[in-house]
Design a protein around this motif. Structure first.
Motif, PDB file in Angstrom:
ATOM      1  N   VAL A 188       0.869  -1.183   0.000  1.00 56.72           N
ATOM      2  CA  VAL A 188       0.000   0.000   0.000  1.00 56.72           C
ATOM      3  C   VAL A 188       0.900   1.224   0.000  1.00 56.72           C
ATOM      4  N   VAL A 192      -1.912   5.624   2.678  1.00 61.21           N
ATOM      5  CA  VAL A 192      -2.685   4.608   3.401  1.00 61.21           C
ATOM      6  C   VAL A 192      -1.941   4.172   4.647  1.00 61.21           C
ATOM      7  N   TYR A 204      -9.845  -0.592   9.669  1.00 61.64           N
ATOM      8  CA  TYR A 204      -8.933   0.029   8.703  1.00 61.64           C
ATOM      9  C   TYR A 204      -7.798  -0.939   8.364  1.00 61.64           C
ATOM     10  N   ILE A 208      -6.736  -2.966   4.773  1.00 61.23           N
ATOM     11  CA  ILE A 208      -5.392  -3.026   4.192  1.00 61.23           C
ATOM     12  C   ILE A 208      -4.992  -4.469   3.908  1.00 61.23           C
ATOM     13  N   CYS A 211      -6.816  -5.626   0.873  1.00 61.19           N
ATOM     14  CA  CYS A 211      -6.319  -4.974  -0.339  1.00 61.19           C
ATOM     15  C   CYS A 211      -4.965  -5.547  -0.754  1.00 61.19           C
ATOM     16  N   TYR A 250     -14.652  -1.848   4.215  1.00 62.64           N
ATOM     17  CA  TYR A 250     -13.274  -1.541   4.591  1.00 62.64           C
ATOM     18  C   TYR A 250     -12.320  -1.805   3.425  1.00 62.64           C
ATOM     19  N   ASP A 253     -12.889   0.794   0.602  1.00 64.43           N
ATOM     20  CA  ASP A 253     -12.360   2.092   1.008  1.00 64.43           C
ATOM     21  C   ASP A 253     -10.851   2.159   0.775  1.00 64.43           C
ATOM     22  N   ILE A 254     -10.112   1.128   1.192  1.00 63.08           N
ATOM     23  CA  ILE A 254      -8.655   1.113   1.004  1.00 63.08           C
ATOM     24  C   ILE A 254      -8.309   0.995  -0.472  1.00 63.08           C
ATOM     25  N   ARG A 257      -8.537   4.354  -2.031  1.00 59.91           N
ATOM     26  CA  ARG A 257      -7.401   5.179  -1.612  1.00 59.91           C
ATOM     27  C   ARG A 257      -6.161   4.837  -2.439  1.00 59.91           C
TER      28      ARG A 257
END
Length: 501
Positions: A188, A192, A204, A208, A211, A250, A253-254, A257
């Motif tokens: 990431v 982030v 959060y 991650i 992702c 979640y 959202d990541i 980003r």
């Protein structure tokens, strides 16, 4: 057990964990390889805790993992050791809620990343394990809805960063140029990663982890020698399956980003050409996918403000995707993206939220927008009228940067075609887009930054080389009277886009 007793017990456990971590690191640096005393203590502790914290699980699993690592196993056994770690983390977190169960998998994804970068390790074995992990996360997310009520998404505690150091101690030397988190969360970007730390929501971190697993899974597809058309189809299908399988706010959202960054954080895994190809595919998936799942799962309603923030990031990503296909001259994709944008459920939710704030009721026809740029301009106007649309100053600056860039590119359209590509390249390849994120949170600094990169001479945008500045890039927005429901006002000349009546 009353509240004071429970709090005191929790503080004692935290103190014990902190002392144990410090002692482990001290002995590890001395070359000690037997940590059975720590292992026994934390094994009993975890058995007695109905809902163990992420930090306790990470420390116990690290002790177990390092013990197996010290047996000097050959490289071929490293995948098996990581598989054992995965099974141990699953077992230790079986009583936890879905968000914590996913976040706890962080060390497994960390180890998998370095297995992927190890040329001695079979990528097929790594891919098989990663596929199992992705399936497990999908099952978790499907079996229990995510909740963001402050009880199930607890904050990471004061020992979190110490536990990260425990996991990266082998790879972080005293003079390492990277911090612990950059080594532990390598897939990431900095923006982030900066959100991770003490007090960070477990949700959060779970986003991650998901992702990173998603990006790793897609990057491993490039190891198979397929044609570009076959690879694109394979990547697209895999990405869609994972997104719909996770069905996680979640994660999404990541992911958004990450896609707001100019480059995907996979440059250590893919060459630049492959990174650009993957970026294109991810844009395609994110723009055209259906996202109604992010708001309601088995009766769990996502807070309106969280949904609005998510929709805002999605808006920026769609704008970036549309800009990318326009630059590539893919008119069919441009039309496809605009149609997907216009019909998106997220677009409808964002407009509904804003119009409710400014007093446009259900019976009044709501504004329509043909492109993301139209909507971004309108949102800036609404913000000027006192409605808090942009929750973070950095988001507002990002929106203004998009307007600045569209204005510069519009000015480029009037110059000689032979020179246009040169000047456009100068702008798009400059540090302007990347540097805006690190400026102080003031409204005009992005405008000043763009003006630093370019000056105006005879109507042509040129890089500043000691020339006089003729004028700033205008970004003034027309005030809009929200009491006038005719929605007939127009924006000031920032481009040729107009509202769709």
């Amino acid at each position: 057990m009353n509240h004071n007793t429970a709090s005191k017990s929790s503080d004692n456990l935290q103190s014990m964990l902190k002392e144990s971590v410090d002692r482990f690191l001290c002995e590890y640096q001395k070359g000690v390889t037997d940590f059975s005393n720590f292992t026994m203590i934390f094994s009993r502790l975890l058995q007695n805790l109905p809902d163990p914290s992420l930090e306790y699980v990470w420390f116990y699993s690290a002790l177990t993992f390092y013990t197996s690592k010290f047996t000097a196993m050959p490289s071929s056994k490293h995948v098996l050791a990581t598989k054992d770690l995965f099974q141990l983390l699953v077992s230790c977190s079986s009583s936890c809620n879905v968000v914590k169960r996913v976040a706890i998998l962080g060390p497994v994804i960390y180890e998998l990343f370095y297995l992927v970068t190890d040329k001695k390790i079979s990528k097929r074995d790594v891919e098989s394990l990663l596929e199992g992990i992705v399936s497990y996360i999908s099952i978790c997310c499907g079996a229990e809805p995510e909740k963001d009520d402050g009880m199930e998404c607890l904050n990471l505690n004061s020992c979190f960063l110490d536990l990260v150091h425990v996991w990266v101690v082998d790879r972080v030397g005293e003079n390492c140029e990277f911090g612990d988190l950059k080594v532990f969360l390598p897939i990431v970007g900095d923006e982030v990663r900066d959100g991770v730390g003490v007090g960070c929501r477990v949700g959060y971190l779970a986003g991650i982890v998901m992702c990173e697993a998603f990006l790793l899974r897609l990057c491993l597809k490039f190891a198979v020698a397929n044609s570009r058309d076959e690879l694109e189809k394979d990547l697209r299908n895999c990405a869609l399956n994972i997104i719909t399988g996770f069905r996680s706010f979640y994660f999404f959202d990541i992911l958004l980003r990450v896609l707001m960054e100019p480059v995907l954080p996979v440059t250590s895994l893919l060459v630049s050409e492959d990174e650009a190809f993957l970026h294109h595919v991810m844009y395609d998936v994110v723009v055209t996918a259906e996202y109604s799942f992010v708001t309601s799962q088995r009766g769990i309603q996502l807070p309106c403000n969280s949904l609005k923030i998510l929709a805002m990031r999605w808006l920026f990503v769609v704008n970036n995707a549309l800009q990318s296909v326009r630059e590539n001259g893919d008119q069919a994709k441009v039309i496809s993206y605009i149609n997907a944008f216009s019909e998106s459920w997220l677009l409808a939710q964002l407009i509904k939220w804003v119009t409710n704030q400014i007093g446009i009721g259900e019976k009044t026809s709501r504004p329509k927008f043909s492109t993301p740029l139209d909507l971004i301009k309108w949102l800036l106007v609404v913000e000027e009228q006192g409605v808090r649309v942009f929750d973070f100053d950095i988001t507002k600056i990002y929106a203004k940067a998009i307007i600045c860039k569209s204005r510069v590119e519009y000015d480029l359209s009037v110059i000689n075609p032979n020179d246009k590509s040169l000047f456009k390249s100068l702008f798009l390849n400059s540090d302007c887009e990347r540097r805006w994120q690190h400026k102080d949170d003031t409204d005009l600094e992005m405008i000043d930054l763009v003006d630093t990169e370019f000056s105006t001479t005879d109507g042509i945008r040129k890089r500043k080389e000691g020339r006089n500045i003729e004028a700033e890039i205008p970004v003034k927005l027309v005030k809009y009277n929200f009491q006038d429901n005719s929605l007939s006002e127009r924006f000031s000349p920032l481009g040729n886009e107009k509202w769709v009546e």
